[in-house]
Design a protein around this motif. Structure first.
Motif, PDB file in Angstrom:
ATOM      1  N   SER A  50     -51.966 -33.454  24.543  1.00 33.51           N
ATOM      2  CA  SER A  50     -51.654 -34.813  24.987  1.00 33.51           C
ATOM      3  C   SER A  50     -51.274 -34.794  26.463  1.00 33.51           C
ATOM      4  O   SER A  50     -50.780 -33.789  26.976  1.00 33.51           O
ATOM      5  N   ARG A  51     -51.509 -35.913  27.109  1.00 35.49           N
ATOM      6  CA  ARG A  51     -51.114 -36.105  28.500  1.00 35.49           C
ATOM      7  C   ARG A  51     -50.331 -37.404  28.552  1.00 35.49           C
ATOM      8  O   ARG A  51     -50.778 -38.428  28.019  1.00 35.49           O
ATOM      9  N   SER A  52     -49.174 -37.354  29.187  1.00 33.19           N
ATOM     10  CA  SER A  52     -48.312 -38.539  29.262  1.00 33.19           C
ATOM     11  C   SER A  52     -47.674 -38.598  30.638  1.00 33.19           C
ATOM     12  O   SER A  52     -47.533 -37.585  31.323  1.00 33.19           O
ATOM     13  N   VAL A  56     -42.436 -41.530  29.129  1.00 35.67           N
ATOM     14  CA  VAL A  56     -43.074 -41.730  27.829  1.00 35.67           C
ATOM     15  C   VAL A  56     -42.301 -40.910  26.808  1.00 35.67           C
ATOM     16  O   VAL A  56     -41.987 -39.744  27.034  1.00 35.67           O
ATOM     17  N   ARG A  58     -42.569 -39.778  22.855  1.00 32.58           N
ATOM     18  CA  ARG A  58     -43.422 -39.693  21.666  1.00 32.58           C
ATOM     19  C   ARG A  58     -42.580 -39.141  20.525  1.00 32.58           C
ATOM     20  O   ARG A  58     -41.980 -38.086  20.633  1.00 32.58           O
ATOM     21  N   SER A 164     -45.238 -45.988  22.083  1.00 29.83           N
ATOM     22  CA  SER A 164     -46.453 -46.553  21.483  1.00 29.83           C
ATOM     23  C   SER A 164     -46.041 -47.668  20.525  1.00 29.83           C
ATOM     24  O   SER A 164     -44.876 -47.742  20.094  1.00 29.83           O
TER      25      SER A 164
END
Length: 180
Positions: A50-52, A56, A58, A164
């Protein structure tokens, strides 16, 4: 490899031996025999990337069926990584541990099945890799709210994190479907 135990038994931080010189560096990011020597008897079946961006958050994710153990590391940037024991019969039920993982430190963390997992991006960008011991099963995926007051994680977040839509709907620990 150096093994650092955390306050939650089973959650480990692994420091690989890094060989570096003027050309760059080399280290083994995964070695099944080395992990078995420290008690991690895991068969990994899936790799995720994943790239954030900064702020962010998660998590806190887990799968109620097909639970996943996760071997996690950061290859760009830095994150605050968290594991929460959500096994009802555990003496550490509801307790959490948090630690920084970064591309610079090259540390790897082992999050066993039975734990919810999440991370907060501390750098401008972070790329996060994780190996899992079972496949992603969206029908079994669950989420506990990042700011659940019963868990009381001390996230190093400034203001509100970026979540999200799914993570905004996370349940409280009291209402979550948990492991026995």
């Amino acid at each position: 490899m150096k093994v650092l135990e955390t306050s939650l038994p089973g959650v480990l931080i692994l420091e690989p031996v890094v060989f570096g010189d003027e050309r760059g560096f080399f280290f083994e990011s995964y070695n099944k025999k080395a992990l078995e020597k420290v008690g991690i008897m895991a068969e990994f079946v899936q790799d995720n990337h994943s790239r954030s961006v900064r702020n962010v958050l998660r998590g806190l994710h887990y799968q109620i069926k097909q639970p996943q153990g996760k071997l996690v590391r950061v290859i760009q940037g830095e994150v605050f990584d968290v594991a929460v024991d959500i096994r009802r019969n555990s003496p550490n039920f509801g307790k959490w541990v948090g630690f920084n993982l970064s591309a610079e430190s090259k540390r790897v963390a082992w999050i066993p099945p039975g734990f919810a997992h999440g991370f907060l991006v501390l750098s401008d960008v972070a790329e996060f890799l994780y190996k899992t011991t079972d496949y992603w099963a969206p029908e079994h995926e669950r989420c506990i709210s990042w700011n659940d007051t019963d868990i009381a994680i001390n996230w190093p977040v400034q203001g509100e994190p970026t979540l999200s839509a799914k993570d905004k709907l996370g349940h409280s620990l009291k209402r979550a479907e948990l492991f026995p």
